[in-house]
Design an enzyme around this catalytic site. Sequence first.
Site, mmCIF file in Angstrom:
data_model
loop_
_atom_site.group_PDB
_atom_site.id
_atom_site.type_symbol
_atom_site.label_atom_id
_atom_site.label_comp_id
_atom_site.label_asym_id
_atom_site.label_seq_id
_atom_site.Cartn_x
_atom_site.Cartn_y
_atom_site.Cartn_z
ATOM 1 N N ILE A 13 -2.117 -0.761 -11.163
ATOM 2 C CA ILE A 13 -1.931 0.421 -11.392
ATOM 3 C C ILE A 13 -0.687 1.203 -10.988
ATOM 4 O O ILE A 13 -0.183 2.198 -11.611
ATOM 5 C CB ILE A 13 -3.276 1.313 -10.952
ATOM 6 C CG1 ILE A 13 -3.327 2.616 -11.536
ATOM 7 C CG2 ILE A 13 -2.989 1.387 -9.308
ATOM 8 C CD1 ILE A 13 -3.698 2.768 -13.033
ATOM 9 N N SER A 35 3.007 -2.195 1.172
ATOM 10 C CA SER A 35 2.028 -3.306 0.599
ATOM 11 C C SER A 35 2.062 -4.711 1.332
ATOM 12 O O SER A 35 3.285 -4.806 1.837
ATOM 13 C CB SER A 35 2.349 -3.376 -0.916
ATOM 14 O OG SER A 35 1.621 -4.534 -1.656
ATOM 15 N N ARG A 36 0.930 -5.185 1.424
ATOM 16 C CA ARG A 36 0.858 -6.705 2.034
ATOM 17 C C ARG A 36 1.730 -7.745 1.445
ATOM 18 O O ARG A 36 2.203 -8.435 2.210
ATOM 19 C CB ARG A 36 -0.539 -6.916 2.033
ATOM 20 C CG ARG A 36 -1.261 -5.985 3.160
ATOM 21 C CD ARG A 36 -2.861 -6.631 3.438
ATOM 22 N NE ARG A 36 -3.603 -6.410 1.901
ATOM 23 C CZ ARG A 36 -4.700 -6.863 1.887
ATOM 24 N NH1 ARG A 36 -5.398 -7.541 2.852
ATOM 25 N NH2 ARG A 36 -5.444 -6.733 0.592
ATOM 26 N N LYS A 89 -7.760 7.537 -7.826
ATOM 27 C CA LYS A 89 -9.353 7.326 -7.794
ATOM 28 C C LYS A 89 -9.902 5.977 -7.500
ATOM 29 O O LYS A 89 -8.920 4.974 -8.058
ATOM 30 C CB LYS A 89 -9.922 8.058 -8.976
ATOM 31 C CG LYS A 89 -9.724 7.075 -10.403
ATOM 32 C CD LYS A 89 -10.699 6.083 -10.593
ATOM 33 C CE LYS A 89 -9.964 5.149 -11.827
ATOM 34 N NZ LYS A 89 -10.863 3.962 -11.691
ATOM 35 N N ASP A 167 -16.051 1.818 -10.840
ATOM 36 C CA ASP A 167 -14.607 2.014 -10.804
ATOM 37 C C ASP A 167 -14.167 2.865 -11.927
ATOM 38 O O ASP A 167 -13.356 3.725 -12.045
ATOM 39 C CB ASP A 167 -14.056 0.657 -10.478
ATOM 40 C CG ASP A 167 -12.595 1.140 -10.148
ATOM 41 O OD1 ASP A 167 -12.013 1.314 -9.261
ATOM 42 O OD2 ASP A 167 -11.614 0.559 -11.044
#
Length: 309
Positions: A13, A35-36, A89, A167
């Site tokens: 996304i 971010s990992r 969201k 979701d």
Amino acid sequence: MALKLGLVGIGKIARDQHIPALAADPRFELVATASRNASVDGVASFTSVEAMLAAVPELDAISICTPPQAHFQAALAALRAGKHVMLEKPPAATTREITLLQAEAARHGRTLFQTWHSRFAAGVDAARDWVKCRTLTGGTIAWKEDVHHWHPGQQWIFDAGGLGVFDPGINALSVLTEVLAEEVVVSKALLEFPENQQAPIAARLDLRTESGVAVDTVFDFRQKGEQTWDIELVATTGRLRLSHGGGMLEIDGQPVAADDALAGEYPRLYARFAELCAAGQSDVDWRPFQLVADAFLIGERRTVAAHHV
């Protein structure tokens, strides 16, 4: 002067929507990511929100695009560091978390924009205007998509707190609560859980407005072929249909052209975020999340065949 922004979570996304929208909006400058296991070329990258906040104190805002289970701690850290926060969201893993974040934003005088991107689809504003002038008699929602296409290999969506089919389904609920002139409640629900997963793959909800109008709702993650994101509302003086997730509107069977200026959900989201930051205001409406929580609370649970991501 552009708001210096940090983007948290560099997944599908973020790459498909957030990064292009930010690049096109001169009110924002993407200066850091957290971010990992992913990064953005030419942008400082960190493996945690805390590391990003410590290393780049000049950040004005962060936008959080991680799975909902990670939203609360990331947003809390940012707000306590004095940053404005935009939440993808679903807003959080629990209803209590979003309430606490709203209070934290107010405590620090920061903006919390708890977003519903489907509300910014091209047909939604006109649909709301149509509904408020009419008396509804019924409605249906069909939100059916292929989880393997939209969430390939993403186990988190079927883990506890991942919401499963809610979701995407929460997008429909966000549009419904935006366009209806009355509030709506869940009166009955049936949730289908794969025998090997912790979140539902399909759901049927009986929704009722305050005046008793029924909106029959079906969510399904097993759709093949054409994907379906439709809301139909019937009034005493006409019929409305929102399709393509709110991007297309028909009234009494006739297409209604959207204003080109309204095209693009995520550019509109970031425009709204910039306005809120400038005004020192927050925008938090977690009614769609409450409806999902209520469906889990009162819903009948049915076990179906195993599903693999």
